[in-house]
Motif scaffolding. Structure first.
Motif, mmCIF file in Angstrom:
data_model
loop_
_atom_site.group_PDB
_atom_site.id
_atom_site.type_symbol
_atom_site.label_atom_id
_atom_site.label_comp_id
_atom_site.label_asym_id
_atom_site.label_seq_id
_atom_site.Cartn_x
_atom_site.Cartn_y
_atom_site.Cartn_z
ATOM 1 N N GLU A 1 3.662 -22.486 -38.523
ATOM 2 C CA GLU A 1 2.475 -23.124 -37.950
ATOM 3 C C GLU A 1 2.769 -24.493 -37.375
ATOM 4 O OE1 GLU A 1 -0.633 -22.868 -40.905
ATOM 5 O OE2 GLU A 1 -0.143 -20.759 -41.275
ATOM 6 N N ALA A 2 3.978 -25.016 -37.659
ATOM 7 C CA ALA A 2 4.349 -26.327 -37.120
ATOM 8 C C ALA A 2 5.032 -26.229 -35.769
ATOM 9 C CB ALA A 2 5.276 -27.037 -38.110
ATOM 10 N N ALA B 1 19.290 -35.468 -47.132
ATOM 11 C CA ALA B 1 18.659 -35.663 -45.820
ATOM 12 C C ALA B 1 17.684 -36.840 -45.897
ATOM 13 C CB ALA B 1 17.922 -34.397 -45.400
ATOM 14 N N ARG B 2 17.677 -37.642 -44.883
ATOM 15 C CA ARG B 2 16.775 -38.795 -44.854
ATOM 16 C C ARG B 2 15.316 -38.372 -44.748
ATOM 17 N NH1 ARG B 2 19.653 -43.318 -40.890
ATOM 18 N NH2 ARG B 2 21.533 -43.645 -42.189
ATOM 19 N N ALA B 3 15.095 -37.121 -44.365
ATOM 20 C CA ALA B 3 13.726 -36.660 -44.160
ATOM 21 C C ALA B 3 12.942 -36.544 -45.461
ATOM 22 C CB ALA B 3 13.741 -35.307 -43.454
ATOM 23 N N LEU B 4 13.621 -36.466 -46.608
ATOM 24 C CA LEU B 4 12.951 -36.243 -47.886
ATOM 25 C C LEU B 4 12.968 -37.496 -48.743
ATOM 26 C CD1 LEU B 4 11.661 -34.302 -49.984
ATOM 27 C CD2 LEU B 4 13.993 -33.779 -50.751
ATOM 28 N N ARG B 5 11.795 -37.855 -49.239
ATOM 29 C CA ARG B 5 11.684 -38.920 -50.229
ATOM 30 C C ARG B 5 11.093 -38.333 -51.501
ATOM 31 N NH1 ARG B 5 7.538 -42.688 -48.724
ATOM 32 N NH2 ARG B 5 6.527 -43.138 -50.703
ATOM 33 N N GLY C 1 14.409 -30.688 -40.633
ATOM 34 C CA GLY C 1 14.829 -31.850 -39.870
ATOM 35 C C GLY C 1 13.785 -32.469 -38.966
ATOM 36 N N ARG C 2 12.641 -31.830 -38.808
ATOM 37 C CA ARG C 2 11.631 -32.347 -37.884
ATOM 38 C C ARG C 2 10.591 -33.232 -38.541
ATOM 39 N NH1 ARG C 2 8.937 -27.234 -35.452
ATOM 40 N NH2 ARG C 2 9.529 -26.344 -37.486
ATOM 41 N N PHE C 3 10.547 -33.255 -39.890
ATOM 42 C CA PHE C 3 9.394 -33.859 -40.559
ATOM 43 C C PHE C 3 9.832 -34.850 -41.639
ATOM 44 C CE2 PHE C 3 8.604 -29.266 -39.794
ATOM 45 C CZ PHE C 3 7.771 -29.409 -38.683
ATOM 46 N N ARG C 4 8.961 -35.808 -41.879
ATOM 47 C CA ARG C 4 9.102 -36.680 -43.045
ATOM 48 C C ARG C 4 8.313 -36.050 -44.192
ATOM 49 N NH1 ARG C 4 7.000 -42.330 -42.367
ATOM 50 N NH2 ARG C 4 8.000 -42.586 -44.414
ATOM 51 N N VAL C 5 8.986 -35.864 -45.323
ATOM 52 C CA VAL C 5 8.403 -35.165 -46.463
ATOM 53 C C VAL C 5 8.439 -36.072 -47.681
ATOM 54 C CG1 VAL C 5 8.541 -33.124 -47.934
ATOM 55 C CG2 VAL C 5 9.264 -32.978 -45.535
ATOM 56 N N LEU C 6 7.314 -36.157 -48.370
ATOM 57 C CA LEU C 6 7.231 -36.899 -49.624
ATOM 58 C C LEU C 6 6.967 -35.909 -50.744
ATOM 59 C CD1 LEU C 6 6.984 -39.487 -51.362
ATOM 60 C CD2 LEU C 6 4.552 -39.540 -50.755
ATOM 61 N N LEU C 7 7.830 -35.913 -51.747
ATOM 62 C CA LEU C 7 7.670 -35.073 -52.926
ATOM 63 C C LEU C 7 7.295 -35.947 -54.109
ATOM 64 C CD1 LEU C 7 7.933 -32.380 -54.472
ATOM 65 C CD2 LEU C 7 10.376 -32.867 -54.717
ATOM 66 N N LEU C 8 6.155 -35.648 -54.726
ATOM 67 C CA LEU C 8 5.651 -36.431 -55.851
ATOM 68 C C LEU C 8 5.763 -35.613 -57.131
ATOM 69 C CD1 LEU C 8 2.454 -37.872 -54.130
ATOM 70 C CD2 LEU C 8 4.619 -39.080 -54.540
ATOM 71 N N VAL D 1 3.286 -39.882 -44.117
ATOM 72 C CA VAL D 1 4.374 -38.925 -43.903
ATOM 73 C C VAL D 1 3.789 -37.703 -43.205
ATOM 74 C CG1 VAL D 1 5.727 -39.693 -45.894
ATOM 75 C CG2 VAL D 1 4.014 -37.877 -46.179
ATOM 76 N N ASP D 2 4.633 -36.728 -42.911
ATOM 77 C CA ASP D 2 4.131 -35.491 -42.310
ATOM 78 C C ASP D 2 3.549 -34.568 -43.382
ATOM 79 O OD1 ASP D 2 4.819 -35.857 -39.481
ATOM 80 O OD2 ASP D 2 6.888 -35.853 -40.203
#
Length: 543
Positions: free
Chosen positions: A541-542, A213-217, A31-38, A9-10
């Motif tokens: 910074e992104a 949002a699909r960007a967040l898992r 909206g620009r990034f794939r994010v994984l929250l653990l 992921v990003d």
């Protein structure tokens, strides 16, 4: 364990608490990034989480609470002190007492003066205004359209809370209609994080909208056991979930949001921290950082408990008829005692007239559970008489503790070495605080309704006896912070002013562990503010 599965992921965000929910939510909504929250704990589906006064049911629930305990504390008669920490979506913002207290300008000016540019009051206030949807409306001091609801309870507080505010003014403290305004000084009513009669956790404010949002898992029941490094760069994490081991890589950054206990623990498990203690546990030192786990700070609280001549919340929450009455009121109107915190009034005062700023926090609770069974926070089973409590909590403790890794096993709790009342200064301010409680109790407003001082009792008068009582009954008010503090020097701090871990790329810490100094008051609001600032840095910074 089964074979290791891999993913990429990003951004990886470790921990969904007060700061982690903000960071993950904002990154995903960009909206620009794939994010994984653990998150090691479960989803925030328990009704006790969302019922405001239901936090009493989460206080000793291992399903949603890490339930840490300190090592024996020398300054508190060698007692072990309980340290609840959220282990659920929303983290501690899902199980706390919901008091919204931002700290005072001098707190953050001190942060900046310690070599942390961008953390002065002007920058911090701007972040607070962005996150708030405040009941008092948008103004110079507050935001009116942010994701976090802040409720003014002054009209709904218990009648005894009004008596306390009157007593505070009789004792010489000014009434402050907004304890989060231009100044926190004075007595008044605490603001809380609720909306429509339900808890407003950081998850509800930031994660719930972002989950669409699909960007967040979001992965729950996912315990991160190691930060994966390649040279001096963090490239991902390893976590365990449902008996399987997973490795996930971060194209951009790994962001630690586990809080003041879990974040330093994970760093040390990964070989990032003080060298010799890690080697003694058989852990390879990947990056020596001596300040990991050091400089632990917390607020100590001390109660005086009273029998009241007037009805208190005890009379509403103990008898069956009272429970039915307040329950029906809540179901029909989402109001009443079940929609509030028990910390309803209080304020911030100076220990001496020449103190440079307010340095003692006051709490008033129209409830007592002095006779509660150990291991039970009996908000719904209080004392069998009309009672209330007043408390003091020194704002700026000088004692420092540490989080120390006890085992290389990621499932073993670290040692929480708290050092309450280690310094003469902390003892001095605590004693001044209990004298303040006595003066408040002697005011005409409170003296008229106090039938008896139950704790410590009228026989406890001498300084030595009062200090002994603080040592015997003082407890944490659950504001641990500072164990990965922010500062310019890698020898004495862990992250820089943009929350990047010293000496490592791709690794940032965004939670209360970075506080250089504990703020004046409750720490949930400052932790969310840190989440907002951390998200700013990541998104800037992104670009």
């Amino acid at each position: 364990m089964s074979g290791v599965s891999e993913d990429e992921v990003d951004y990886i965000v470790v921990g969904s608490g007060s700061a982690g929910s903000v960071v993950a939510g904002r990154l995903a909504m960009d909206g620009r990034f794939r994010v994984l929250l653990l998150e090691a704990g479960p989803r925030d589906r328990s009704p006790w989480i969302h019922l405001p006064i239901g936090y009493g049911m989460s206080f000793y629930n291992p399903r949603v609470n890490w339930m840490y305990r300190t090592e024996p504390v020398p300054g508190l008669d060698g007692r072990v002190i309980y340290q609840p920490r959220g282990k659920v979506i929303g983290g501690s913002s899902s199980i706390n007492a919901m008091v919204y207290s931002r700290g005072q300008p001098s707190d953050f000016e001190a942060w900046a003066a310690m070599g942390n540019p961008g953390w002065g009051w002007d920058e911090v206030l701007a972040a607070y205004r962005r996150i708030e949807s405040h009941a008092l409306g948008g103004s110079r001091w507050h935001g009116g359209s942010g994701p976090l609801a802040v409720k003014d309870i002054s009209r709904e507080a218990h009648p005894l809370a009004h008596v306390f505010v009157d007593a505070g003014q009789q004792a010489g403290h000014a009434f402050n209609p907004d304890l989060n305004g231009g100044s926190i000084e004075g007595v008044g009513y605490y603001q809380i994080n609720t909306k429509g009669g339900f808890r407003m956790s950081a998850a509800r404010g930031w994660l719930w909208p972002a989950m669409r949002a699909r960007a967040l898992r979001v992965e729950t029941g996912a315990l991160v056991t190691r930060i994966d490094l390649e040279g001096r760069r963090a490239v991902g994490v390893t976590y365990e979930q449902g008996g399987a081991t997973h490795a996930v890589r971060a194209r951009r950054e790994v962001v630690l949001c586990g809080g003041a206990i879990n974040t330093p623990q994970l760093l040390m498990l990964s070989g990032i921290g003080p060298g010799e203690p890690l080697r003694a546990l058989g852990i390879q030192v990947r990056h020596a950082l001596p300040a990991v786990g050091a400089h632990l700070q917390d607020h100590l609280c001390h109660d005086h408990v009273y029998r009241s001549r007037l009805p208190s919340l005890n009379d509403d929450l103990l008898p069956l008829a009272g429970k039915i009455r307040v329950g029906l009121r809540y179901l029909m109107t989402r109001s009443g005692p079940l929609a509030l915190s028990v910390n309803q009034a209080g304020g911030f005062v100076r220990s001496t007239p020449d103190a440079p700023q307010p340095d003692i926090q006051l709490y008033f609770s129209p409830l007592s559970y002095e006779r509660a069974v150990p291991g039970v926070r009996a908000l719904m089973k209080p004392d069998a008489f009309s009672g209330f409590s007043m408390s003091i909590s020194p704002c700026n403790p000088t004692s420092r503790g540490a989080i120390v890794l006890a085992s290389p096993d990621p499932y073993a709790a670290p040692e929480v070495r708290a050092r309450y009342l280690d310094t003469e200064e902390d003892q001095r301010v605590a004693l001044i605080g209990v004298h303040m409680l006595r003066r408040l109790a002697a005011t005409p407003a409170l003296a008229a309704i106090i039938a008896q001082e139950i704790k410590p009792g009228p026989e406890c008068m001498e300084e030595a006896d009062l200090l002994a009582d603080i040592r015997a009954r003082g407890y944490s008010v659950f504001h641990p912070c500072g164990s990965c503090r922010m500062g310019p020097d890698p020898a004495s701090s862990v992250v820089d002013a943009r929350l990047r871990v010293h000496g490592l790329a791709g690794l940032r810490i965004v939670d209360a562990s970075i506080f250089p100094l504990v703020t004046s008051g409750n720490t949930n609001a400052p932790a969310m503010m840190v989440g907002e600032r951390g998200a700013d840095f990541l998104l800037e910074e992104a670009r």
